[in-house]
Design an enzyme around this catalytic site. Structure first.
Site, PDB file in Angstrom:
ATOM      1  N   ASN A  75     -49.539   8.589  50.582  1.00  0.00           N
ATOM      2  CA  ASN A  75     -50.891   9.060  50.291  1.00  0.00           C
ATOM      3  C   ASN A  75     -51.294   8.502  48.929  1.00  0.00           C
ATOM      4  OD1 ASN A  75     -53.245  10.444  49.854  1.00  0.00           O
ATOM      5  ND2 ASN A  75     -52.298  12.462  49.604  1.00  0.00           N
ATOM      6  N   LYS A 118     -54.086   8.530  47.545  1.00  0.00           N
ATOM      7  CA  LYS A 118     -55.161   9.299  46.910  1.00  0.00           C
ATOM      8  C   LYS A 118     -56.254   8.317  46.418  1.00  0.00           C
ATOM      9  CE  LYS A 118     -51.853  12.895  46.035  1.00  0.00           C
ATOM     10  NZ  LYS A 118     -51.424  14.041  45.256  1.00  0.00           N
ATOM     11  N   HIS A 147     -55.934  18.131  52.998  1.00  0.00           N
ATOM     12  CA  HIS A 147     -55.058  18.050  51.825  1.00  0.00           C
ATOM     13  C   HIS A 147     -55.527  19.071  50.778  1.00  0.00           C
ATOM     14  CE1 HIS A 147     -53.181  16.523  48.187  1.00  0.00           C
ATOM     15  NE2 HIS A 147     -52.296  15.930  48.993  1.00  0.00           N
ATOM     16  N   GLU A 175     -55.976  18.875  47.738  1.00  0.00           N
ATOM     17  CA  GLU A 175     -56.975  18.377  46.779  1.00  0.00           C
ATOM     18  C   GLU A 175     -58.379  18.374  47.391  1.00  0.00           C
ATOM     19  OE1 GLU A 175     -54.879  14.791  45.778  1.00  0.00           O
ATOM     20  OE2 GLU A 175     -53.352  15.999  44.772  1.00  0.00           O
ATOM     21  N   GLU A 194     -47.082  21.150  52.225  1.00  0.00           N
ATOM     22  CA  GLU A 194     -47.127  20.710  50.823  1.00  0.00           C
ATOM     23  C   GLU A 194     -47.424  21.905  49.925  1.00  0.00           C
ATOM     24  OE1 GLU A 194     -48.056  16.303  50.339  1.00  0.00           O
ATOM     25  OE2 GLU A 194     -49.974  17.295  50.546  1.00  0.00           O
ATOM     26  N   GLY A 245     -47.217  16.548  42.513  1.00  0.00           N
ATOM     27  CA  GLY A 245     -47.512  15.759  41.311  1.00  0.00           C
ATOM     28  C   GLY A 245     -46.534  15.935  40.162  1.00  0.00           C
ATOM     29  N   SER A 264     -43.872  15.943  45.186  1.00  0.00           N
ATOM     30  CA  SER A 264     -42.893  15.365  44.255  1.00  0.00           C
ATOM     31  C   SER A 264     -41.681  14.752  44.941  1.00  0.00           C
ATOM     32  CB  SER A 264     -42.467  16.417  43.228  1.00  0.00           C
ATOM     33  OG  SER A 264     -43.602  16.919  42.570  1.00  0.00           O
TER      34      SER A 264
END
Ligand code: PGA
Length: 254
Positions: free
Chosen positions: A8, A10, A96, A98, A166, A172, A214
């Site tokens: 991904n 992003k 996702h 985000e 996730e 991250g 991560s």
């Protein structure tokens, strides 16, 4: 079933040239794998460049990071599942965290999921709690998120569904801060239980479950081995070819 490793990207990288550089750096390793399939999810704007590099591979695929729930029409700024498919995409990531943080609701994820599944895209629906509280409220949160995000999806569309777990608190960070494989395994069993309640055990157990948050070269192998997952969703570590290749190789070599 082959392991599925999804990159991904992003909102990275800055230019098509860099995007090509990353993919070229991964392609050779990914093409050699026998038990692992790789999916690259770049920003839409790089699709055409990357599609040419991927060609007709049966082990390396292109995916989108989002899709709209309509097929065509007056929806400024949106991209439809048909467009993704016709531009060489075979996977799509939906819901996702985000995107959910920008206002995407379970209801929207559910509408998108149904249309993407109907279009024949491998549809990766992301779920995950913000925090792990000691009372275990996160379990009720996950159950609700799964049920509502799949609300419109009937059993007959399940064939192309993939769930990506996730936990938001694990995204991250450094490899060492990812969720521990044993904890991932426990949560995966719970997710399968919730899916079984909705779709029945046989159909539910056929849905691949991925872990994301991560993942790096140091923990990818053990998460696959002990985490009970069918694959991984990799964020920042997928942007450096050498790091991503290390992940691919360690998964393949299990
Ligand atoms: P990360 O991102 O690997 O950078 O934690 C994963 C994701 O958000 O999909």
């Amino acid at each position: 079933m082959k392991k599925i490793i999804i990159a991904n990207w992003k909102m990275n990288p800055f230019s098509a040239k860099e995007a090509e550089y990353i993919l070229n750096g991964v392609k050779k390793t990914a093409a050699k794998l026998k038990k692992t399939q790789t999916v690259i999810c770049p920003p839409f704007i790089y699709f055409n460049n990357l599609r040419k590099i991927i060609g007709k591979s049966t082990i390396l695929f292109l995916g989108a990071q989002n899709s709209f729930w309509e097929i065509e029409g007056a929806f400024t700024g949106e991209v439809s599942p048909e467009m993704i498919k016709n531009s060489g995409g075979s996977y799509v990531i939906l819901g996702h965290s985000e995107r959910r943080a920008l206002g995407e609701s379970d209801e929207m994820v559910s509408k998108k999921t149904l249309v993407c599944l109907k279009t024949g895209l491998k549809t990766v629906v992301c779920i995950g709690e913000k925090v792990r509280d000691e009372q275990g409220d996160y379990l009720a949160f996950l159950k609700n998120e799964i049920r509502n995000s799949l609300n419109k999806v009937q059993k007959r569309f399940l064939r192309n569904l993939i769930i990506a777990y996730e936990p938001i608190w694990a995204i991250g960070k450094k490899d060492a801060e990812a969720m521990l494989p044993a904890d991932i395994h426990e949560t995966v069993i719970y997710i399968k239980k919730v899916l079984s309640e909705i779709y029945g055990q046989e159909s539910a157990l056929a849905v691949p479950i991925l872990y994301g948050g991560s993942v790096g070269g140091k923990n990818a192998g053990e998460i696959i081995k002990d985490g009970g997952v069918n694959g991984l969703l990799v964020g920042h570590q997928s942007l450096k070819p050498e790091n991503f290749n290390e992940i691919l190789r360690s998964v393949e070599n299990i």
